[in-house]
Design a protein around this motif. Sequence first.
Motif, mmCIF file in Angstrom:
data_model
loop_
_atom_site.group_PDB
_atom_site.id
_atom_site.type_symbol
_atom_site.label_atom_id
_atom_site.label_comp_id
_atom_site.label_asym_id
_atom_site.label_seq_id
_atom_site.Cartn_x
_atom_site.Cartn_y
_atom_site.Cartn_z
ATOM 1 N N ARG A 153 0.792 -1.605 0.671
ATOM 2 C CA ARG A 153 -0.331 0.493 0.286
ATOM 3 C C ARG A 153 1.129 1.212 0.091
ATOM 4 O O ARG A 153 0.552 2.542 -1.005
ATOM 5 N N LEU A 154 1.768 1.508 0.823
ATOM 6 C CA LEU A 154 2.375 2.358 0.450
ATOM 7 C C LEU A 154 3.419 3.046 -0.497
ATOM 8 O O LEU A 154 3.573 3.567 -0.751
ATOM 9 N N ALA A 155 4.126 1.370 -1.139
ATOM 10 C CA ALA A 155 4.308 1.361 -2.528
ATOM 11 C C ALA A 155 3.734 1.926 -3.404
ATOM 12 O O ALA A 155 4.048 1.991 -4.396
ATOM 13 N N GLY A 156 2.137 2.001 -3.372
ATOM 14 C CA GLY A 156 1.733 2.097 -4.391
ATOM 15 C C GLY A 156 0.654 1.618 -5.227
ATOM 16 O O GLY A 156 0.843 1.385 -6.755
ATOM 17 N N VAL A 157 0.783 -0.135 -4.837
ATOM 18 C CA VAL A 157 0.025 -1.311 -5.683
ATOM 19 C C VAL A 157 -0.738 -1.792 -4.755
ATOM 20 O O VAL A 157 -0.404 -2.751 -4.219
ATOM 21 N N PRO A 158 -2.211 -0.817 -4.968
ATOM 22 C CA PRO A 158 -3.094 -1.444 -3.744
ATOM 23 C C PRO A 158 -3.683 -2.664 -3.752
ATOM 24 O O PRO A 158 -4.312 -3.350 -3.317
ATOM 25 N N ARG A 159 -3.665 -3.250 -5.659
ATOM 26 C CA ARG A 159 -4.193 -4.636 -5.855
ATOM 27 C C ARG A 159 -3.462 -5.758 -5.538
ATOM 28 O O ARG A 159 -4.200 -6.643 -4.616
ATOM 29 N N ALA A 160 -2.063 -5.575 -4.934
ATOM 30 C CA ALA A 160 -1.149 -6.377 -3.725
ATOM 31 C C ALA A 160 -1.001 -5.941 -2.605
ATOM 32 O O ALA A 160 -1.408 -8.035 -2.371
ATOM 33 N N ALA A 161 -1.884 -4.874 -2.446
ATOM 34 C CA ALA A 161 -2.104 -4.454 -1.310
ATOM 35 C C ALA A 161 -3.020 -5.943 -0.715
ATOM 36 O O ALA A 161 -3.094 -5.938 0.083
ATOM 37 N N ALA A 162 -4.297 -5.204 -1.351
ATOM 38 C CA ALA A 162 -5.651 -6.067 -1.073
ATOM 39 C C ALA A 162 -5.672 -7.332 -0.670
ATOM 40 O O ALA A 162 -5.989 -7.717 -0.238
ATOM 41 N N ARG A 163 -4.339 -8.417 -1.812
ATOM 42 C CA ARG A 163 -5.105 -9.700 -2.180
ATOM 43 C C ARG A 163 -3.995 -10.325 -0.256
ATOM 44 O O ARG A 163 -4.085 -10.732 -0.026
ATOM 45 N N ALA A 164 -2.646 -9.398 0.054
ATOM 46 C CA ALA A 164 -2.172 -9.858 0.950
ATOM 47 C C ALA A 164 -3.343 -9.558 1.926
ATOM 48 O O ALA A 164 -2.628 -10.524 2.963
ATOM 49 N N TYR A 165 -3.847 -8.604 2.491
ATOM 50 C CA TYR A 165 -4.925 -8.384 3.619
ATOM 51 C C TYR A 165 -6.042 -9.402 3.318
ATOM 52 O O TYR A 165 -6.254 -10.081 4.435
ATOM 53 N N LEU A 166 -6.301 -10.718 2.364
ATOM 54 C CA LEU A 166 -7.534 -10.899 2.221
ATOM 55 C C LEU A 166 -7.126 -11.754 3.301
ATOM 56 O O LEU A 166 -7.160 -12.967 3.670
ATOM 57 N N LYS A 167 -5.440 -12.181 3.047
ATOM 58 C CA LYS A 167 -4.671 -13.162 3.187
ATOM 59 C C LYS A 167 -4.476 -12.925 5.095
ATOM 60 O O LYS A 167 -4.672 -13.969 5.885
ATOM 61 N N ALA A 168 -4.435 -11.731 4.991
ATOM 62 C CA ALA A 168 -3.682 -11.210 6.429
ATOM 63 C C ALA A 168 -5.234 -11.654 7.383
ATOM 64 O O ALA A 168 -5.394 -12.139 7.999
ATOM 65 N N PHE A 169 -6.295 -11.138 6.419
ATOM 66 C CA PHE A 169 -7.549 -11.358 7.552
ATOM 67 C C PHE A 169 -8.139 -12.271 7.838
ATOM 68 O O PHE A 169 -9.785 -12.730 8.646
ATOM 69 N N GLY A 170 -8.172 -13.140 6.853
ATOM 70 C CA GLY A 170 -8.806 -14.661 7.075
ATOM 71 C C GLY A 170 -10.041 -14.844 5.737
ATOM 72 O O GLY A 170 -10.296 -13.524 5.462
ATOM 73 N N LYS A 171 -10.703 -15.812 6.684
ATOM 74 C CA LYS A 171 -12.217 -15.943 5.830
ATOM 75 C C LYS A 171 -13.462 -14.792 6.353
ATOM 76 O O LYS A 171 -14.575 -14.990 6.126
ATOM 77 N N ASP A 172 -13.733 -14.433 7.832
ATOM 78 C CA ASP A 172 -14.328 -13.725 8.723
ATOM 79 C C ASP A 172 -13.507 -12.529 8.761
ATOM 80 O O ASP A 172 -13.539 -12.305 10.397
#
Length: 304
Positions: A153-172
């Motif tokens: 996100r800080l690097a300005g690559v939000p699509r990759a950031a969102a995919r990483a967040y989905l793995k970080a926060f899990g299914k719920d």
Amino acid sequence: MKRFWMILILMGACCTAGPLWAGPPPACPEPPAVDGELFSVLEKARKSMAAGRNRAALEMLSAYAARHPDRQHYHLSFCMGTACYRLRQTARAEDCFTSAAALLPCRPEVWENIGAVRAAMGNHAGAAAALSVAYRLSPPDRKGWRNLGDLYRLAGVPRAAARAYLKAFGKDPDPKALDLISDTWLAARNLEQALEAARLAADRAPTVKRWARVGDICFHLGDLQESIAAYRKGAALDDGDGRMYLMEGMVALKLKRLTDAEACFARAMDKAAPKSKTARNAARWMQALQASRKNAASNESGVN
């Protein structure tokens, strides 16, 4: 600069977490054995760093490297990188860790440390790239994925950031996590994904701000009826500043529901502080709407 993780002194330990890909992980050889002299230097350096004497550790490691310029070793480069980082010699630390990675590129801990050094230098894109390599070699826990998402996100690559967040926060994910995911998808201009996360957050923990986000996204997607429904849900909670009524009025105007639009602008002006931006915008739209009606009435009179 925020530190995303702690650098560890890993004297040859290999991480064995499961791979990102199916099947067995690629083989990663152990670092080659060290001779007696290097072993002694590494042990003394490790003890010095454990005692906080990082400069002394770096001096003895550098002296060994100067005596044996032809003897490159993973442990030597890694230990020097750790000492340099602790002394805030970040450029030199990056060089040392990069040298270690060139010798054994399959070791995830060296890529993690390259990422840590680059993050400390403000090179968020480079840090994310290094951390991505580390995580392909050995997937992290959820905190690690969150770190990667923050870096992207800080690097300005939000699509990759969102995919990483989905793995970080899990299914719920909880509502705050959903807010972050939605904002990140918005930055990536993926409105459908942003709307999905925003709706979940608003349904689970309704707030004016969350329903406003849903309304705004629906508006940009062209789903005007859903946009109005979201703004109304926000207004029903507490439209203290009139923004929800203002936005609903603008959507009603776009739908050519002029009476509804006028009523919404009137409510917005009533709720908003007199000199606020919301009040000014509501008054401007109200004036434009009334002027349009007058012109329409005048034209009709002229035709008759």
